[in-house]
Design an enzyme around this catalytic site. Sequence first.
Site: not given
Length: 282
Positions: A204, A243
């Site tokens: 991210k 994840r």
Amino acid sequence: MGVVNVTPDSFSDGGQWFEPDVAVAHGRHLLAQGADIVDVGGESTRPGAERVSLEEELGRVLPVVTVLAGAGAVVSVDTMRAEVAAHALAAGAQVINDVSGGRADPEIATVVAESGCRYVLSHWRGHSEFMNDLAEYDDVITEVCTELLTQVEAVRSAGVGDHQLVLDPGLGFAKEGGHNWELLAGVDDLMSLGYPVLIGASRKRFLGELLQAAGSESLPAFRDRATAAVTALVAARGVWGVRVHDVTGSVDAVRVAQAWRAAENGRQRAPEEADGAQKGSQ
């Protein structure tokens, strides 16, 4: 949980796994690397992404879910739609990963309740087109915990059981980089809500910003080592799962965390055992 993006516009891999046969092969590769679950998604949720139609999403995920689940894999489907969830469960999926936490399509809670499947409920304030405008908090940990519990009560009222729930703080969804770091540092507060916690930090933007500030390569594909570092830290705190796009590094990180926790537990037991032995001899 290994990520299989069946999308042409994912921020993390640029549509590398968009074709069904390639996506299936990638899912098998992640399982071979040590993933316990493969998470198949057919709609990008990167900031600014526009929604795809129901038919498009179904056409992307169902062929992949069918093959992977048919081969015995534990498959999760990353969707905000009740109809996609229902079709995916019928095709063999065992987990629904809803980044909207039931807010985009409240009917998804009924599907989850009737199936009895695991349900990953994420903190969410709005769709990708405008979620960055919603990243305003006075106390991000307290507000995310409070809003998560509101979302939990909504799905419980539809019949979803506590045993089905996994909570995800939704890093990057209506959060700036500083918010994400605060939530990671406050993972104990999230776990104190009484539900398993999933962390999705992989590749991210806030990791890229950190690396860029240090003068390192910061494109998404270069963020896997930073992702693995986050995995080690949150695994050591006892989260349910992570994840990730690259499974190998995070599997090793989890092993390190497990060894660390075992050593800590041993250090805690040793004085207790010594104290017990001393009392027994008195």
